[in-house]
Scaffold this motif. Sequence first.
Motif, PDB file in Angstrom:
ATOM      1  N   ARG A 135       0.827  -1.203   0.000  1.00 13.09           N
ATOM      2  CA  ARG A 135       0.000   0.000   0.000  1.00 13.09           C
ATOM      3  C   ARG A 135       0.864   1.257   0.000  1.00 13.09           C
ATOM      4  N   ALA A 136       1.954   1.254   0.763  1.00 15.55           N
ATOM      5  CA  ALA A 136       2.836   2.424   0.799  1.00 15.55           C
ATOM      6  C   ALA A 136       3.361   2.715  -0.604  1.00 15.55           C
ATOM      7  N   SER A 137       3.620   1.661  -1.359  1.00 12.60           N
ATOM      8  CA  SER A 137       4.170   1.840  -2.708  1.00 12.60           C
ATOM      9  C   SER A 137       3.104   2.386  -3.648  1.00 12.60           C
ATOM     10  N   ILE A 138       1.925   1.812  -3.579  1.00 13.18           N
ATOM     11  CA  ILE A 138       0.853   2.216  -4.492  1.00 13.18           C
ATOM     12  C   ILE A 138       0.393   3.642  -4.192  1.00 13.18           C
ATOM     13  N   ILE A 139       0.132   3.911  -2.931  1.00 12.62           N
ATOM     14  CA  ILE A 139      -0.371   5.239  -2.558  1.00 12.62           C
ATOM     15  C   ILE A 139       0.728   6.291  -2.713  1.00 12.62           C
ATOM     16  N   GLY A 140       1.936   5.951  -2.280  1.00 12.70           N
ATOM     17  CA  GLY A 140       3.043   6.905  -2.361  1.00 12.70           C
ATOM     18  C   GLY A 140       3.358   7.286  -3.797  1.00 12.70           C
ATOM     19  N   GLU A 141       3.365   6.284  -4.666  1.00 16.48           N
ATOM     20  CA  GLU A 141       3.645   6.567  -6.080  1.00 16.48           C
ATOM     21  C   GLU A 141       2.597   7.540  -6.627  1.00 16.48           C
ATOM     22  N   SER A 142       1.356   7.327  -6.248  1.00 17.34           N
ATOM     23  CA  SER A 142       0.287   8.172  -6.745  1.00 17.34           C
ATOM     24  C   SER A 142       0.397   9.593  -6.183  1.00 17.34           C
ATOM     25  N   ILE A 143       0.711   9.702  -4.912  1.00 18.55           N
ATOM     26  CA  ILE A 143       0.852  11.038  -4.319  1.00 18.55           C
ATOM     27  C   ILE A 143       2.019  11.777  -4.972  1.00 18.55           C
ATOM     28  N   LYS A 144       3.084  11.063  -5.231  1.00 22.28           N
ATOM     29  CA  LYS A 144       4.235  11.677  -5.923  1.00 22.28           C
ATOM     30  C   LYS A 144       3.800  12.218  -7.289  1.00 22.28           C
ATOM     31  N   LEU A 257      14.414  -5.862  -5.663  1.00 16.96           N
ATOM     32  CA  LEU A 257      13.306  -4.976  -5.299  1.00 16.96           C
ATOM     33  C   LEU A 257      12.993  -3.986  -6.408  1.00 16.96           C
ATOM     34  N   GLN A 258      14.048  -3.430  -6.989  1.00 15.54           N
ATOM     35  CA  GLN A 258      13.806  -2.446  -8.048  1.00 15.54           C
ATOM     36  C   GLN A 258      13.068  -3.084  -9.213  1.00 15.54           C
ATOM     37  N   ARG A 259      13.412  -4.318  -9.494  1.00 12.90           N
ATOM     38  CA  ARG A 259      12.743  -5.025 -10.583  1.00 12.90           C
ATOM     39  C   ARG A 259      11.263  -5.245 -10.242  1.00 12.90           C
ATOM     40  N   ASP A 260      11.000  -5.685  -9.005  1.00 12.24           N
ATOM     41  CA  ASP A 260       9.611  -5.941  -8.610  1.00 12.24           C
ATOM     42  C   ASP A 260       8.790  -4.652  -8.569  1.00 12.24           C
ATOM     43  N   PHE A 261       9.387  -3.612  -8.012  1.00  7.25           N
ATOM     44  CA  PHE A 261       8.680  -2.333  -7.964  1.00  7.25           C
ATOM     45  C   PHE A 261       8.367  -1.846  -9.376  1.00  7.25           C
ATOM     46  N   HIS A 262       9.345  -1.992 -10.239  1.00  6.87           N
ATOM     47  CA  HIS A 262       9.151  -1.525 -11.613  1.00  6.87           C
ATOM     48  C   HIS A 262       7.980  -2.261 -12.264  1.00  6.87           C
ATOM     49  N   ALA A 263       7.890  -3.555 -12.006  1.00  7.56           N
ATOM     50  CA  ALA A 263       6.787  -4.344 -12.564  1.00  7.56           C
ATOM     51  C   ALA A 263       5.442  -3.830 -12.050  1.00  7.56           C
ATOM     52  N   LEU A 264       5.474  -3.189 -10.907  1.00  7.03           N
ATOM     53  CA  LEU A 264       4.248  -2.651 -10.324  1.00  7.03           C
ATOM     54  C   LEU A 264       4.040  -1.187 -10.746  1.00  7.03           C
ATOM     55  N   GLY A 265       4.921  -0.685 -11.611  1.00  9.37           N
ATOM     56  CA  GLY A 265       4.796   0.713 -12.013  1.00  9.37           C
ATOM     57  C   GLY A 265       5.146   1.654 -10.874  1.00  9.37           C
ATOM     58  N   VAL A 266       6.122   1.272 -10.093  1.00  8.33           N
ATOM     59  CA  VAL A 266       6.581   2.119  -8.988  1.00  8.33           C
ATOM     60  C   VAL A 266       8.083   2.327  -9.187  1.00  8.33           C
ATOM     61  N   ASP A 267       8.465   3.575  -9.436  1.00  5.55           N
ATOM     62  CA  ASP A 267       9.882   3.864  -9.674  1.00  5.55           C
ATOM     63  C   ASP A 267      10.303   5.052  -8.823  1.00  5.55           C
ATOM     64  N   PHE A 268      11.363   4.872  -8.087  1.00  7.62           N
ATOM     65  CA  PHE A 268      11.819   5.919  -7.164  1.00  7.62           C
ATOM     66  C   PHE A 268      12.863   6.804  -7.836  1.00  7.62           C
ATOM     67  N   ASP A 269      12.846   8.087  -7.484  1.00 11.09           N
ATOM     68  CA  ASP A 269      13.893   8.982  -7.984  1.00 11.09           C
ATOM     69  C   ASP A 269      15.164   8.769  -7.185  1.00 11.09           C
ATOM     70  N   LEU A 270      14.988   8.523  -5.904  1.00  5.78           N
ATOM     71  CA  LEU A 270      16.132   8.306  -5.029  1.00  5.78           C
ATOM     72  C   LEU A 270      15.974   6.947  -4.372  1.00  5.78           C
ATOM     73  N   TRP A 271      17.066   6.266  -4.255  1.00  6.82           N
ATOM     74  CA  TRP A 271      17.028   4.989  -3.562  1.00  6.82           C
ATOM     75  C   TRP A 271      18.051   5.117  -2.437  1.00  6.82           C
ATOM     76  N   LEU A 404       6.290  -9.330  -2.795  1.00  2.00           N
ATOM     77  CA  LEU A 404       5.769  -8.497  -3.871  1.00  2.00           C
ATOM     78  C   LEU A 404       5.789  -9.230  -5.213  1.00  2.00           C
ATOM     79  N   ALA A 405       6.905  -9.896  -5.495  1.00  5.49           N
ATOM     80  CA  ALA A 405       7.029 -10.573  -6.779  1.00  5.49           C
ATOM     81  C   ALA A 405       5.935 -11.636  -6.933  1.00  5.49           C
ATOM     82  N   ASP A 406       5.641 -12.358  -5.851  1.00  2.00           N
ATOM     83  CA  ASP A 406       4.609 -13.405  -5.916  1.00  2.00           C
ATOM     84  C   ASP A 406       3.233 -12.797  -6.115  1.00  2.00           C
ATOM     85  N   MET A 407       3.012 -11.704  -5.416  1.00  2.00           N
ATOM     86  CA  MET A 407       1.732 -11.007  -5.534  1.00  2.00           C
ATOM     87  C   MET A 407       1.501 -10.574  -6.985  1.00  2.00           C
ATOM     88  N   ILE A 408       2.547 -10.032  -7.595  1.00  6.41           N
ATOM     89  CA  ILE A 408       2.406  -9.571  -8.974  1.00  6.41           C
ATOM     90  C   ILE A 408       2.171 -10.760  -9.902  1.00  6.41           C
TER      91      ILE A 408
END
Length: 590
Positions: A135-144, A257-271, A404-408
């Motif tokens: 949820r933090a990833s989905i909501i945070g990406e959207s707020i960004k 993690l970056q690969r899994d996040f990317h598959a979810l359409g979540v990409d960070f500017d800073l890691w 995350l990867a399994d969920m996707i």
Amino acid sequence: MSDLKGALSEAVEAAFAGLGLPPELGRVTASDRPDLADFQSNGALAAAKRLGRNPRELAAAVAEALAGDARLAAVEIAGPGFINLKLTDAALARRAQDIADDPRLGASAVAQPRRVLVDYGGPNVAKPMHVGHLRASIIGESIKRLYRFRGDTVLGDAHFGDWGYQMGLLIGAAMDESPAVAAAVEALNAGGEADTSAFDAVTLADLDRLYPEAAAKGKGDADYRDRARKITAGLQDRRPGYFALWQRFRDVTQVALQRDFHALGVDFDLWKGESDVEDLIDPMVAELDAKGLLVDDQGARIIRVARDGDKRELPPLLVVSSEGSAMYGTTDLATILDRKRAFDPDLVIYCVDQRQADHFEIVFRAAYLAGYATEGQLQHVGFGTMNGTDGKPFKTREGGVLKLADMIEMTRTKARERLHEAGLGENLPADEFEDIAGKVAVAALKFADLQNFRGTSYVFDLDRFTSFEGKTGPYLLYQAVRVKSVLRRAAEEGVMPGPIAVAEPTERELVLTLDAFETALAEAYDRQAPNAVAEHAYRLSQAFSKFYAACPILQAEPATRASRLALAQTTLAQLERALDVLGIAVPERM
Ligand code: ARG
């Protein structure tokens, strides 16, 4: 350019002011009775109450003042004093044209852009992600994306959890398991050289296996726990063996993690990781001490943050543990300093599970006391949990935490099934079909989450989330793709969009819905509530459906055809924009 609702509000407010009534009461809202009017103002009732006058009389006076407004086809008084406003077709057509010509699709930008940092996702080395992270990833990406679209300068940071006690646990466990790893760690710690090829052999699967074992053992075994704490402190002192092994752990986790996040359409500017502020901690502790904020407490050093008038007692911030380790909150405090120096944000939004509300309140208060931020600059945007059918935070069937990867993958599998069921994408090349399934899966997960106000918990129901019917992500993708196919056909037939005219009721409704994008975005922005944008996307696709059912596009007379085509194109552009704010991408076809 102002939206119709805003422009009419101004007109009604001016009419109120002209009559000596409080102008702010004039504000209009979308009509409760779309069959009778487009907008309404209830202000005459409130004004009458305040001034002890007759509401219908006030409403009539306002209506009279508005009579000359060329945009209005009708101004009527209804019931006890509601003012109903109906726009002319021409005014609606003009607004539609403005939206069509506007690269921002009718949405304004904030007057004073801010610098905003969104801290979201918050994954950890080795510890698997749980629903809170999803949820933090989905909501945070959207707020960004929402803040960025409104014109702020925004950075998203994953705030990678790479520096805590779990690292000590994991290092110890890896050393126990492999004599070669243990030997290399010890040799390096002793200041010597070592062959570290055993480190390179450690995989993500090893970490996934070792961590739960070590965490369980640490719970039951005080000596084991103690050792892990010592190793953690040693790592934080940069003992070379621990540090080198830790780097390996961090790197393998980050790549995955970056690969899994990317598959979810979540990409960070800073890691950035918690470890990145390690250098700031000693000087920070010294400074906090100099400011008189640190208190000794049974060998640990704390900052007391309780305030008079607190409803319940807030524990202090633990800055240095009795083992000498920096804690979760310590790195958060140092990160506030780091971000101030590197980015100087006006606002930092922490998009993290509501269960961490106290943690953030404590850290924020400490930061305010230390002068690292000003009151209000740090905001925790919390959210409820995604639950299983048992009403408890979602777990896998085996009772474990979700990866995350399994969920996707699970959602993708379901998306493929759904596409087959619906006979969609069947004749497309395999790689395109896979891409579509991925997009359907992401839309399903994200829309199911973002359609609720973030504070609300919801039940994970993959069957419902992935359905092409109802209020779902896949439904919206399907609608968007349908518009795309109309536009493609028009292009094939050489039909060009042209000036927009409005005549049919469903055309009026579509334009009014397009106009409401501004309100939806403003609400989402002000309340940090992407669900307002999700709701808008859904309404827009419904309004389009009704329009398309009632108003043939390609079969219409040339001028009407060109106008309707322009409306379709504008709808698609705004729908894709809204979905993009939610972090949802639309395929070209299905
Ligand atoms: N890694 C943390 C966790 O798993 C979340 C980090 C949230 N952000 C922060 N600045 N503390 O709970």
